[in-house]
Each structure stands twice: as structure tokens, then as C-alpha cells.
Design a protein around this motif. Structure first.
Motif, PDB file in Angstrom:
ATOM      1  N   LEU A 188       0.743  -1.140   0.005  1.00  0.00           N
ATOM      2  CA  LEU A 188       0.113   0.034  -0.067  1.00  0.00           C
ATOM      3  C   LEU A 188       0.807   1.311   0.046  1.00  0.00           C
ATOM      4  O   LEU A 188       1.975   1.230   0.911  1.00  0.00           O
ATOM      5  N   THR A 189       0.614   2.216  -0.778  1.00  0.00           N
ATOM      6  CA  THR A 189       1.015   3.630  -0.922  1.00  0.00           C
ATOM      7  C   THR A 189       0.221   4.694  -0.055  1.00  0.00           C
ATOM      8  O   THR A 189      -0.684   4.512  -0.005  1.00  0.00           O
ATOM      9  N   PHE A 200       0.153  -5.210   3.874  1.00  0.00           N
ATOM     10  CA  PHE A 200      -0.961  -5.787   4.725  1.00  0.00           C
ATOM     11  C   PHE A 200      -0.876  -7.256   4.659  1.00  0.00           C
ATOM     12  O   PHE A 200      -0.848  -7.761   3.555  1.00  0.00           O
ATOM     13  N   VAL A 201      -0.671  -7.856   6.000  1.00  0.00           N
ATOM     14  CA  VAL A 201      -0.765  -9.304   5.985  1.00  0.00           C
ATOM     15  C   VAL A 201      -1.950  -9.803   6.423  1.00  0.00           C
ATOM     16  O   VAL A 201      -2.250  -9.873   7.593  1.00  0.00           O
ATOM     17  N   PRO A 202      -2.685 -10.485   5.802  1.00  0.00           N
ATOM     18  CA  PRO A 202      -4.214 -10.961   5.846  1.00  0.00           C
ATOM     19  C   PRO A 202      -4.055 -12.007   6.873  1.00  0.00           C
ATOM     20  O   PRO A 202      -3.205 -13.084   6.846  1.00  0.00           O
ATOM     21  N   SER A 203      -4.766 -12.268   7.809  1.00  0.00           N
ATOM     22  CA  SER A 203      -4.980 -13.702   8.745  1.00  0.00           C
ATOM     23  C   SER A 203      -5.079 -14.788   7.721  1.00  0.00           C
ATOM     24  O   SER A 203      -4.499 -15.902   8.124  1.00  0.00           O
ATOM     25  N   ALA A 204      -5.889 -14.723   6.526  1.00  0.00           N
ATOM     26  CA  ALA A 204      -6.204 -15.782   5.806  1.00  0.00           C
ATOM     27  C   ALA A 204      -6.011 -15.193   4.363  1.00  0.00           C
ATOM     28  O   ALA A 204      -6.522 -14.080   4.216  1.00  0.00           O
ATOM     29  N   TRP A 205      -5.172 -15.689   3.467  1.00  0.00           N
ATOM     30  CA  TRP A 205      -5.018 -15.136   2.137  1.00  0.00           C
ATOM     31  C   TRP A 205      -6.438 -15.204   1.437  1.00  0.00           C
ATOM     32  O   TRP A 205      -7.009 -16.452   1.414  1.00  0.00           O
ATOM     33  N   GLY A 206      -6.857 -14.439   0.781  1.00  0.00           N
ATOM     34  CA  GLY A 206      -8.112 -14.336   0.105  1.00  0.00           C
ATOM     35  C   GLY A 206      -9.288 -13.680   0.961  1.00  0.00           C
ATOM     36  O   GLY A 206     -10.279 -13.431   0.477  1.00  0.00           O
ATOM     37  N   ASN A 207      -8.990 -13.358   2.243  1.00  0.00           N
ATOM     38  CA  ASN A 207      -9.736 -12.749   3.311  1.00  0.00           C
ATOM     39  C   ASN A 207      -9.163 -11.482   3.797  1.00  0.00           C
ATOM     40  O   ASN A 207      -8.168 -11.703   4.563  1.00  0.00           O
ATOM     41  N   LEU A 208      -9.459 -10.264   3.464  1.00  0.00           N
ATOM     42  CA  LEU A 208      -9.120  -9.149   3.988  1.00  0.00           C
ATOM     43  C   LEU A 208      -9.764  -8.547   5.030  1.00  0.00           C
ATOM     44  O   LEU A 208      -9.328  -7.235   5.308  1.00  0.00           O
ATOM     45  N   SER A 209     -10.610  -9.143   5.691  1.00  0.00           N
ATOM     46  CA  SER A 209     -11.348  -8.732   6.806  1.00  0.00           C
ATOM     47  C   SER A 209     -10.443  -8.547   8.171  1.00  0.00           C
ATOM     48  O   SER A 209     -10.950  -7.891   8.908  1.00  0.00           O
ATOM     49  N   ALA A 210      -9.404  -9.234   8.277  1.00  0.00           N
ATOM     50  CA  ALA A 210      -8.591  -9.354   9.438  1.00  0.00           C
ATOM     51  C   ALA A 210      -7.104  -9.431   9.021  1.00  0.00           C
ATOM     52  O   ALA A 210      -6.771 -10.067   8.123  1.00  0.00           O
ATOM     53  N   GLY A 211      -6.126  -8.971   9.953  1.00  0.00           N
ATOM     54  CA  GLY A 211      -4.924  -9.081   9.343  1.00  0.00           C
ATOM     55  C   GLY A 211      -3.859  -8.154  10.074  1.00  0.00           C
ATOM     56  O   GLY A 211      -4.469  -7.316  10.962  1.00  0.00           O
TER      57      GLY A 211
END
Length: 386
Positions: A188-189, A200-211
Motif C-alpha cells: 500500500l502507498t 497488509f498481511v491478511p490472517s487468511a489469504w483471500g480474506n481481507l477482513s482481518a490481518g
């Protein structure tokens, strides 16, 4: 003697040697240099006011406040960041609207069949503010970013679905996003004069709701090593995210961002630079700096949106300057690919290639009128390198 003149004198004193890009990291870690482009010189402007190399043609796809041909949808004002999403044998071009609610904002889509004919258009995000750039994901969504203080990232669904805000990705003056499927992160810039570069490191790849949101930490030099440090409070209030991590490297006006082949590139408009981050080596350097062009005038100023082709070429759009899209090759040369004439009060936005790599979409945000209501979206076709 200014910086560029000093550099030219230094180069001349060394015998005028111009090293290829692949040799620069071992020598001076120097940025791309002006050279003859892979497509040859620009021809006179065509009927759409675009100068292109031989073999290339342009088409107007949509105009702000006018119905997209072949559809019933009225195209939005101030088209900005964009991407192409595969859709069966065709594709969808998505585009942000850099205006404030309730006047517009959000993002729209145009669907094309396999021949490039528009077959539908619609809005995919509403009620947001100054949606500038963003980025696509490997699961065919579009991340639309608000370029405002405490701006948000919205995940939109160009192939069907309701847009969702993603607060875990941080609240700051967002610009662009680029997905890295190898490390399973999103870069992200931030468009601030003292902006930072994030992932941003998602808690689960393919789901950007948490991380976890992290900042790029490095020294003050234009090359070196780096590391990632977690941002304690991604909400950015009361302390802005860019001020939370000690040693986070300052970047002057983060703009476009592109990932490919274990590298991520991003632009900074305040100093007309293109940065390259080697994610495997854990190093960063300059891919382009307009003050480090060793011969002639710098071909690229007002750096903004960036995308890549299947050949590995980078295409960097100008906000102002000569209203060019320039190409930086893997060999380290930079040249003008196209030029818009008569658009002096606009900027070039949203460059994106189709999956086959033979069509390039982009917009003039304010067109020839200089107003957000005068935006024009184009498609250029031709023998792009693949």
C-alpha cells in the motif's frame, strides 16, 4: 551547478559510459536512463489527440457524464486508478472516481466480450470520497482506495457482489495497492509528503477482513536493506499510522504500485522517482529518478499510476508533465510510449493491460476541458511486447 548538471559532468568525465540496468546494481545502483524506445518514435497525433508509435491505434471507450457506448450506463467524473479483471473469454475494466460524495466518488466497471466490444457497464461502489487508485487481487476483486485523511480501502466485486470496507488495512491517505500472491500480502502507498510504504498481511489469504498492517523500515539512503514493523494502531487516530513506527522510511507522495516477479515498484510524485523493492533479496533501490537522467531532459516527470506488461516492461503515467505514458524496460531504458495533446490541465490515470497483453486502457482524468466532468477513458491496441 544543479544536481542533474553535476551528474552529467560526472558521467562525461567517466567517458560517458551508460551501463545497462542489469549491470547497475553491481556498479552504482543507478536508475533507468533515456534510450530509444522498443516501439520507435511517436507519430503525429491521431484523431483522438494521441501520439503513438507506428502500428498502434487508439479508441475512446467512455466519456464522463455520457452513456458508455453499447450500454445504458453514464460514465463517472474524474476517472482515476483502474485495472482489468478477467471475465470468462472477455474482461472487465474497473475505474475509480476521484470526486467527493455525494457528487460521485466510488468506482464503476465496463464489461467487454472477447473482441473488446463493451457489453455492459455499472457502478460497483458508491458513497465514498476521492477514490484515487487501488489495485486488483488474485481472486478478481478491486481494492478501491480513498485519498483522504483517515481514508479507507473498499473491496469491490466487479464480477458480482456488494462492496465491503476493509478497516484492518489501515486508515490513512491511501493511494495504490498491489497484491503479492507469493508472500500473501498487499502493498500500500500513502499520498502524503511524509508518507510511508506499507504491507497488509491478511490472517487468511483471500480474506481481507482481518490481518496486520506493517510499515517499511529502512535508512534515509535511496538504496539499502529493509524490514517490516507492525503498525500498533491501524485506525490512525489519534496518532497517524505514518507516525507510529520508529524508523519507517519517508516517501514523498506515494502514488502507483505494481507487483511482478518477486519485486514491487511504486512511484513518489514529490521527487519524481520510481522505487524498486527486491523482495527476495530484502533490498530496495531507485528504478528511475528524473534528477539522475545523465543525458538530455528527463522523459518522465509528474510520476503517477504504474502498471506492467507481460514482457516485464513498466508503464508509468504522468500527472502533468508532457502528459505521457513512459515505458521502463527490464534492460534499464526509459522512453515515451504515448503522449496526449491538448490535455494540459489533466493527468493520465488508470493504465491497465488486458490478459492477452494487446490492449492498454487508461484515462485522461479531466480531458481537454480541465474539469472533472470532462474525463475520457481510452483503449490503445497494437503490437505490445509479450
Amino acid at each position: 551547478m544543479d544536481r542533474r548538471t553535476l551528474l552529467r559532468a560526472t558521467v562525461a568525465g567517466a567517458g560517458g559510459l551508460a551501463l545497462p540496468f542489469t549491470a547497475w546494481p553491481a556498479a552504482y545502483a543507478g536508475p533507468a536512463q533515456t534510450a530509444t524506445g522498443p516501439y520507435g518514435p511517436l507519430l503525429p497525433a491521431d484523431a483522438n489527440g494521441i501520439q503513438l508509435p507506428a502500428g498502434f491505434t487508439s479508441t475512446v471507450i467512455a466519456r464522463s457524464r455520457q452513456t458508455v457506448p453499447g450500454t445504458s450506463y453514464v460514465w463517472h467524473d474524474a476517472p482515476d486508478g483502474g485495472a482489468v479483471i478477467p471475465n470468462g473469454s472477455g474482461w472487465v475494466y474497473v475505474s475509480n472516481a476521484e470526486v467527493s460524495s455525494p457528487a460521485g466518488g466510488g468506482a464503476s466497471r465496463i464489461a467487454f466480450d472477447s473482441t473488446g466490444k463493451p457489453i455492459g457497464a455499472s457502478r460497483i461502489l458508491s458513497g465514498t470520497n476521492n477514490n484515487c487508485a487501488g489495485g486488483s487481487t488474485p481472486w478478481n476483486t478491486w481494492l478501491s482506495c480513498e485519498e483522504v485523511t483517515l481514508g479507507r480501502v473498499f473491496e469491490t466485486y466487479p464480477l458480482g457482489g456488494t462492496a465491503v470496507v476493509r478497516p484492518a488495512m489501515g486508515r490513512f491517505k491511501h493511494e495504490a495497492a498491489a497484491a503479492d500472491p507469493v508472500r500473501k500480502v498487499i502493498y500500500l502507498t500513502e499520498d502524503e509528503t511524509d508518507g510511508r510504504f506499507y504491507r497488509f498481511v491478511p490472517s487468511a489469504w483471500g480474506n481481507l477482513s482481518a490481518g496486520t498492517l506493517q510499515a517499511f523500515v529502512a535508512g534515509t539512503a535511496t538504496s539499502g536493506t529493509f524490514r517490516w514493523v507492525t503498525v500498533p494502531d491501524p485506525d490512525g487516530s489519534p496518532t497517524a499510522t505514518r507516525h507510529q513506527v520508529s524508523g519507517a522510511k519517508v516517501f514523498n507522495g506515494g502514488e502507483g504500485c505494481h507487483y511482478a516477479g518477486d519485486k514491487v515498484w511504486f512511484t513518489t510524485k514529490g521527487d519524481n522517482r520510481v522505487w524498486q523493492v527486491n523482495l527476495t533479496a530484502g533490498t530496495y533501490e531507485l528504478a528511475y529518478d528524473d534528477n539522475l537522467v545523465s543525458a538530455g531532459s528527463a522523459p518522465l516527470t509528474g510520476v503517477d499510476n504504474v502498471t506492467g506488461s507481460t514482457s516485464g516492461d513498466l508503464y508509468v503515467a504522468e500527472d502533468g508533465g508532457s502528459m505521457d505514458i513512459c515505458v521502463i524496460t527490464p534492460a534499464g531504458s526509459i522512453s515515451v510510449f504515448l503522449r496526449l495533446t491538448g490535455h494540459g490541465s489533466s493527468e493520465i490515470t488508470g493504465p491497465a493491460f488486458t490478459p492477452a497483453g494487446n490492449r492498454l486502457y487508461f484515462s485522461s482524468q479531466r480531458g481537454t476541458s480541465g474539469s472533472s466532468s470532462g474525463g475520457i477513458t481510452y483503449c490503445v491496441t497494437g503490437p505490445f511486447r509479450t
